[in-house]
Enzyme design. Sequence first.
Site, PDB file in Angstrom:
ATOM      1  N   ARG A   8       0.850  -1.190   0.000  1.00 54.26           N
ATOM      2  CA  ARG A   8       0.000   0.000   0.000  1.00 54.26           C
ATOM      3  C   ARG A   8       0.886   1.241   0.000  1.00 54.26           C
ATOM      4  NH1 ARG A   8      -4.024   2.645   4.535  1.00 54.26           N
ATOM      5  NH2 ARG A   8      -5.024   4.088   3.094  1.00 54.26           N
ATOM      6  N   HIS A   9       0.458   2.267  -0.707  1.00 54.13           N
ATOM      7  CA  HIS A   9       1.199   3.530  -0.791  1.00 54.13           C
ATOM      8  C   HIS A   9       1.336   4.198   0.578  1.00 54.13           C
ATOM      9  CE1 HIS A   9      -2.482   5.803  -0.109  1.00 54.13           C
ATOM     10  NE2 HIS A   9      -3.073   4.957  -0.941  1.00 54.13           N
ATOM     11  N   TRP A  60      -5.537  13.120   2.655  1.00 49.36           N
ATOM     12  CA  TRP A  60      -6.884  12.550   2.741  1.00 49.36           C
ATOM     13  C   TRP A  60      -6.911  11.332   3.659  1.00 49.36           C
ATOM     14  CZ3 TRP A  60     -10.719  12.616  -1.918  1.00 49.36           C
ATOM     15  CH2 TRP A  60     -10.951  13.946  -2.297  1.00 49.36           C
ATOM     16  N   GLY A  78     -10.262   6.796  -3.533  1.00 51.48           N
ATOM     17  CA  GLY A  78     -10.644   6.198  -4.797  1.00 51.48           C
ATOM     18  C   GLY A  78      -9.720   6.629  -5.917  1.00 51.48           C
ATOM     19  N   ARG A  93       0.013   8.873  -5.668  1.00 48.74           N
ATOM     20  CA  ARG A  93       0.463   8.409  -4.354  1.00 48.74           C
ATOM     21  C   ARG A  93       1.167   7.056  -4.438  1.00 48.74           C
ATOM     22  NH1 ARG A  93      -5.102   8.454  -4.855  1.00 48.74           N
ATOM     23  NH2 ARG A  93      -6.305   6.595  -4.249  1.00 48.74           N
ATOM     24  N   GLU A 146      -6.734   2.390  -7.815  1.00 51.03           N
ATOM     25  CA  GLU A 146      -7.646   2.141  -6.702  1.00 51.03           C
ATOM     26  C   GLU A 146      -9.079   1.918  -7.201  1.00 51.03           C
ATOM     27  OE1 GLU A 146      -8.399   0.900  -4.129  1.00 51.03           O
ATOM     28  OE2 GLU A 146      -7.997   2.222  -2.414  1.00 51.03           O
ATOM     29  N   ARG A 155     -21.463  -3.414   2.751  1.00 48.75           N
ATOM     30  CA  ARG A 155     -20.863  -4.067   3.905  1.00 48.75           C
ATOM     31  C   ARG A 155     -21.308  -5.523   4.070  1.00 48.75           C
ATOM     32  NH1 ARG A 155     -16.986  -1.641   7.310  1.00 48.75           N
ATOM     33  NH2 ARG A 155     -17.919  -2.877   8.978  1.00 48.75           N
TER      34      ARG A 155
END
Length: 212
Positions: A9-10, A15, A23, A58, A82, A108
Amino acid sequence: MKTKVFLIRHGETEWNKLGKFQGCNDIELSKEGIIQATYLSRNFNGNFDYIYTSPLKRAVQTAEIIAASKQTKPIVVKELREINFGKWEGLTIKEISNNFPKEFYNWRNDKLEAPICGGDLSLKNASIRAKNAINKIVTKHMEKKILIVAHGGIIKAGLIGLFEWDMTMYHKINLGNTSICEIDFDYDLNPTIIKINDTSHIPNNYIIKSYV
């Protein structure tokens, strides 16, 4: 000999600190994110064969910092971008649940599709995209050590696709900024999990602030 893949992960963005869904918004690393990526670079120290990245800034910035130790350039793959969360981008979890209660519940709890409010349309679609991108890279570089720098959402979706989990697994995995998921692949592209959310490259007194 196994093919080793490290899904990374970056580093942190502004944010991330605010808990906003990024996103496909093209947000750059924060100063903290650059520091985190530097720890990653020291961890790998050029010990890899190939490095791939999402096209978003990113991820590219994180990958470039890692790649500098090997004096190479990351390979950009657009399918590693993403998840596109559509109308949810720029909002926090709380704001999404308040403004889109029905859609949030389905995202969810739906095990088969997990629909999203726009963008990629569902976690299922994202999981197929991520799995195909990863498998294509692995097929191209059998028996090599490959780094793939991307995003928390698409990495989790990729794990769901690779291991054929139901969509609710997305909400049962936390991936901090610069976390590493290590996966081994055999010649038939069967994956085996070695590590998930490994942040051992970060100093012990360092607190990872964002899992969003």
